[in-house]
Each structure stands twice: as C-alpha cells, then as structure tokens.
Design an enzyme around this catalytic site. Structure first.
Site, PDB file in Angstrom:
ATOM      1  N   SER A 115       0.747  -1.187   0.048  1.00 27.14           N
ATOM      2  CA  SER A 115      -0.002   0.050   0.051  1.00 27.14           C
ATOM      3  C   SER A 115       0.726   1.127   0.078  1.00 27.14           C
ATOM      4  O   SER A 115       2.055   1.263   0.426  1.00 27.14           O
ATOM      5  CB  SER A 115      -0.868   0.191   1.252  1.00 27.14           C
ATOM      6  OG  SER A 115      -1.441   1.232   1.406  1.00 27.14           O
ATOM      7  N   TYR A 139      -2.074   0.519   9.939  1.00 30.49           N
ATOM      8  CA  TYR A 139      -2.305  -0.300   8.629  1.00 30.49           C
ATOM      9  C   TYR A 139      -1.068  -0.241   8.004  1.00 30.49           C
ATOM     10  O   TYR A 139      -0.472  -1.379   7.436  1.00 30.49           O
ATOM     11  CB  TYR A 139      -3.733   0.322   7.902  1.00 30.49           C
ATOM     12  CG  TYR A 139      -3.926  -0.206   6.617  1.00 30.49           C
ATOM     13  CD1 TYR A 139      -4.161  -1.490   6.222  1.00 30.49           C
ATOM     14  CD2 TYR A 139      -3.444   0.592   5.397  1.00 30.49           C
ATOM     15  CE1 TYR A 139      -4.160  -1.918   4.977  1.00 30.49           C
ATOM     16  CE2 TYR A 139      -3.674   0.255   4.225  1.00 30.49           C
ATOM     17  CZ  TYR A 139      -3.915  -1.137   4.034  1.00 30.49           C
ATOM     18  OH  TYR A 139      -3.996  -1.439   2.653  1.00 30.49           O
ATOM     19  N   LYS A 143       1.611  -3.039   6.585  1.00 30.76           N
ATOM     20  CA  LYS A 143       2.069  -3.274   5.158  1.00 30.76           C
ATOM     21  C   LYS A 143       3.523  -3.276   5.199  1.00 30.76           C
ATOM     22  O   LYS A 143       4.086  -4.086   4.368  1.00 30.76           O
ATOM     23  CB  LYS A 143       1.188  -2.522   4.270  1.00 30.76           C
ATOM     24  CG  LYS A 143      -0.279  -2.765   4.292  1.00 30.76           C
ATOM     25  CD  LYS A 143      -0.502  -4.028   3.423  1.00 30.76           C
ATOM     26  CE  LYS A 143      -1.873  -4.497   3.478  1.00 30.76           C
ATOM     27  NZ  LYS A 143      -2.229  -5.588   2.607  1.00 30.76           N
TER      28      LYS A 143
HETATM   29  N1  UFG Z   1     -12.542  11.758   2.270  1.00 21.27           N
HETATM   30  C1  UFG Z   1     -13.433  12.689   2.346  1.00 21.27           C
HETATM   31  N2  UFG Z   1     -14.760  12.248   2.941  1.00 21.27           N
HETATM   32  C2  UFG Z   1     -15.042  10.710   3.212  1.00 21.27           C
HETATM   33  C3  UFG Z   1     -13.985  10.194   2.932  1.00 21.27           C
HETATM   34  C4  UFG Z   1     -12.714  10.224   2.352  1.00 21.27           C
HETATM   35  O1  UFG Z   1     -13.019  13.835   2.248  1.00 21.27           O
HETATM   36  O2  UFG Z   1     -16.051  10.653   3.783  1.00 21.27           O
HETATM   37  C5  UFG Z   1     -11.060  12.102   1.924  1.00 21.27           C
HETATM   38  C6  UFG Z   1      -9.952  11.705   2.683  1.00 21.27           C
HETATM   39  O3  UFG Z   1      -9.782  12.469   3.713  1.00 21.27           O
HETATM   40  C7  UFG Z   1      -9.060  11.463   1.576  1.00 21.27           C
HETATM   41  C8  UFG Z   1      -9.543  11.088   0.280  1.00 21.27           C
HETATM   42  O4  UFG Z   1     -10.974  11.493   0.461  1.00 21.27           O
HETATM   43  O5  UFG Z   1      -8.249  12.604   1.374  1.00 21.27           O
HETATM   44  C9  UFG Z   1      -9.668   9.704   0.045  1.00 21.27           C
HETATM   45  O6  UFG Z   1      -9.900   8.622   1.064  1.00 21.27           O
HETATM   46  P1  UFG Z   1     -10.154   7.253   1.165  1.00 21.27           P
HETATM   47  O7  UFG Z   1     -10.729   7.089   2.271  1.00 21.27           O
HETATM   48  O8  UFG Z   1     -11.358   6.964  -0.234  1.00 21.27           O
HETATM   49  O9  UFG Z   1      -8.864   6.625   0.820  1.00 21.27           O
HETATM   50  P2  UFG Z   1      -7.464   6.948   1.429  1.00 21.27           P
HETATM   51  O10 UFG Z   1      -6.563   7.884   0.682  1.00 21.27           O
HETATM   52  O11 UFG Z   1      -7.747   7.310   2.645  1.00 21.27           O
HETATM   53  O12 UFG Z   1      -6.747   5.357   1.565  1.00 21.27           O
HETATM   54  C10 UFG Z   1      -6.763   4.557   0.392  1.00 21.27           C
HETATM   55  C11 UFG Z   1      -6.816   3.192   0.767  1.00 21.27           C
HETATM   56  C12 UFG Z   1      -5.842   3.114   2.002  1.00 21.27           C
HETATM   57  C13 UFG Z   1      -4.417   3.092   1.418  1.00 21.27           C
HETATM   58  C14 UFG Z   1      -4.383   4.428   1.130  1.00 21.27           C
HETATM   59  C15 UFG Z   1      -3.281   4.700   0.283  1.00 21.27           C
HETATM   60  O13 UFG Z   1      -8.171   3.218   1.656  1.00 21.27           O
HETATM   61  O14 UFG Z   1      -5.979   1.268   2.284  1.00 21.27           O
HETATM   62  O15 UFG Z   1      -5.378   4.872  -0.102  1.00 21.27           O
HETATM   63  O16 UFG Z   1      -3.144   5.717  -0.511  1.00 21.27           O
HETATM   64  F1  UFG Z   1      -3.495   3.160   2.409  1.00 21.27           F
END
Ligand code: UFG
Length: 339
Positions: A115, A139, A143
């Site tokens: 990841s 997490y 990884k």
């Molecule tokens: N976000 C919001 N509102 C929400 C959900 C998410 O603003 O309701 C934002 C988050 O703050 C982030 C972006 O949208 O900035 C993407 O969030 P995600 O939860 O979709 O994905 P993440 O980037 O947090 O995480 C994903 C995977 C992880 C991995 C990571 C690495 O879920 O497992 O990408 O890039 F580790």
C-alpha cells in the site's frame, strides 16, 4: 499456472482472480469471508473457506500451486489505529505464517498487496519506491512490516523464492462494465463498513446518505482538499498478472539490488482533489451531491500521488483507465446494480 489468491472473495482479490481465470490460469481462492463475499468469488475458481494461514497451508501441502497472490488483509485505516492487535495479527502474523508455508512447500513466487500507506506523509510528489517509508497509521506500518519480511525471505532463499510487492494507491471503479454483455459490472466495492471517498459520494447520489463530508479544506493543495491518485481496479489486477509473468521468467532477481524482491507503486500518476472527485461524481450521476467541510481525518496525508515508472518499465504495465469520470462511471454502474 495454478495460482492461489488469498482474499479472493474481496474487492481486489476477486477482480485479480477474474483476470487470472480470463488469462487461462487455474485459481484457488482462500478467504475467511469475514469481509469478503462468497458470491464475489468468480465462477471457475475453487473456494476454500477458513483461517487464511491454516487453509493456505493445507492447499499448498497438496502441491501443484505455482504461485500466490496475497490480497487477504485487514484494511481500514481508522480501525487499525484503534485496534492494532487485529492488524498486526491479521496482516503480519498471518503473512509470516504464509511465508513459512511457501518455503515449506517450495512455492517459488508471491505477489503481495502492499500500500501507498507505507510511505506516510511524502517529502515530494510523485512518490518513487525509494522514498522514505514512515507510515502514519497502523495499517501502513503492518503493510511495511510485511514488505520487509518478504524481502528477507526472498534474500535468504538462494533464488528459490522471489516476490513482487505492489503498492496500491487509491483503488476505485468496478470490473465488468464493458466485458459483461449486460453492461453491469459484476465485481466492485462492497464493504460493510465503507470509508472510501468514491463509494461514499455515490451513496449520496443513491439517496442513502444526505451529504458527503469533505475532510479538511485547508490542506496545502490547489483547492485546499486532499489529493489522491485513483487507479482503476482492472488496471490494478492487470499489474498482478504482469508481476506473476515477470516472476515466472525469473527476472525479479536480475534487477540490481532487488535480492529477489521488487516493490512497485501502482497509480496513474495524476492526482485529483476531493472536490474534483465530488465534481466527477456530480457529472456522472447528474445528482447535486451536497458537500460539507468537516475537520481533517487523523492520519490523512495531504497529497499521495504515485510515480509508477518502475511498474511501467519493469512490468510493462500501462494503465488503460486514466480518466476519472470513466472510473467513477464504472463504480456508479456497480453501486446502482446493488440497490
Ligand atoms: N475523504 C473525505 N470524505 C470522506 C471520505 C474520504 O473527504 O467521507 C477524503 C480523505 O480524507 C482522503 C480522500 O478522501 O483525502 C480519499 O480517502 P479514502 O478513504 O477513499 O482513501 P485513503 O486515501 O484514505 O486511503 C486509501 C486506502 C488505503 C491506502 C491509501 C493509500 O483506503 O488502504 O489509499 O493511498 F492505504
């Protein structure tokens, strides 16, 4: 080849299994079905249900497995920080047991779902594989620990075992919209606890939630919201096939300094902000999708964009779905098919 896919009832694993079957491989799926779905296991794959390490050992002991794609994992960033034991056991202890089983049964190759969370807050963007690894959540730490363990096992194997860790950025979209005659994607994201941006925004368009919370609008980015690199699930799955091909050709150990273990980022190399994603969802769904600014989410880096030069150069990988609206359209077709 005959390949074992752990987590093959989950989002990423099921699509990888589908691609492997389509490429003519035989597939055994091993999944404990705690977060996966029995009906997501693609037709043609054999499903073995139970504790991943135990069942994998049984499958491997019967022989005939040429390689393993290890997708089974706990993957909720927030939960990982609250319940570290679940992640250190589920991700690290399980994988070390799997590595021992691979060694015991002489399985020569492994592709591992790593990841972008291994990097933490990056110093520069796009992120190359030799960037510092300083995970900001449990997490990502688990990884990274697995990546390090795999490197050690490969290095000590005397060439008997080689592996590729694929560091996923933000996986999105669904499989099958164009390949299925119905035009409905067969495989997509079905998390009981959904935390990912695109499925949550689409839930607003489906009337299942009132609005989307934007986690922070004061990030040092052009519109103040977090930037991520969204990669289509089919492009991601294709990289697993290419990684297996490279391992089958015995080329991992030939890469200077690899010790038989390669790490490759998987992303499109283009970042989209949370606001841009919401706009894309509005365009695709035709729904106004109300958004509200909320506080930053703990552990979120501001910008995560991949340099995928290595995957392109070494694996010959070329993502086909780089258009955000297209990725969202597939996710939308899948989300609508599930209501
Ligand atoms: N976000 C919001 N509102 C929400 C959900 C998410 O603003 O309701 C934002 C988050 O703050 C982030 C972006 O949208 O900035 C993407 O969030 P995600 O939860 O979709 O994905 P993440 O980037 O947090 O995480 C994903 C995977 C992880 C991995 C990571 C690495 O879920 O497992 O990408 O890039 F580790």
């Amino acid at each position: 080849m005959t390949l074992m896919v752990t987590g093959g009832a989950g989002y990423v694993g099921s699509v990888c299994a589908r691609h492997l079957l389509d490429a003519g491989h035989d597939v055994v799926v091993v999944d404990d079905l705690t977060t996966g779905h029995r009906d997501a296991v693609p037709e043609g794959a054999r499903l073995e249900v139970g504790d991943v390490a135990e069942v994998a050992d049984e499958v491997l002991s019967s022989g005939g497995i040429d390689g393993v794609v290890h997708c089974a994992a706990r993957s909720l960033v927030g939960e990982s920080t609250e319940q570290p034991a679940k992640y250190w056991h589920g991700n690290v202890v399980t994988t070390v047991a799997l590595l021992d089983a691979l060694r015991r049964h002489g399985v020569p190759r492994l592709v591992f779902s790593s990841s972008a969370a291994t990097y933490g807050e990056p110093e520069s963007s796009p992120i190359p594989e030799d960037a510092p690894t300083r995970p900001t959540n449990t997490y990502g730490a688990t990884k990274l620990a697995v990546d390090l363990a795999i490197a050690n096992y490969a290095a000590a194997s005397g060439g008997a075992f080689a592996a590729v860790s694929l560091r996923y950025f933000n996986v999105a979209g669904a499989h099958g919209a164009t390949s299925d005659a119905t035009g409905v994607p067969a495989l997509g994201e079905r998390h009981t606890v959904e935390t990912h941006l695109i499925p949550l925004v689409l839930q607003v368009a489906l009337g299942q939630r009132e609005e989307i919370a934007v986690y922070g609008d004061d990030w040092p980015t052009p519109d103040g919201t977090c930037v991520r690199d969204y990669i289509h699930i089919d492009d991601l799955a294709e990289a697993h096939l290419l990684a297996l091909d490279l391992l089958a050709r015995g080329e991992a150990a030939e890469v200077e300094g690899s010790g038989g273990h390669l790490v490759c980022n998987l992303g499109n190399g283009t970042g989209f902000s949370v606001r841009e994603v919401i706009e894309a969802c509005r365009r695709v769904t035709g729904h106004p999708i109300p958004a509200r600014t909320a506080p930053r989410r703990a552990g979120d880096p501001g910008v995560l964009v991949a340099s995928s030069t290595r995957a392109r150069d070494l694996l010959g990988w070329k993502p086909a779905h780089t258009d955000l609206d297209g990725i969202v359209a597939d996710a939308w077709a899948f989300a609508r098919s599930r209501v």
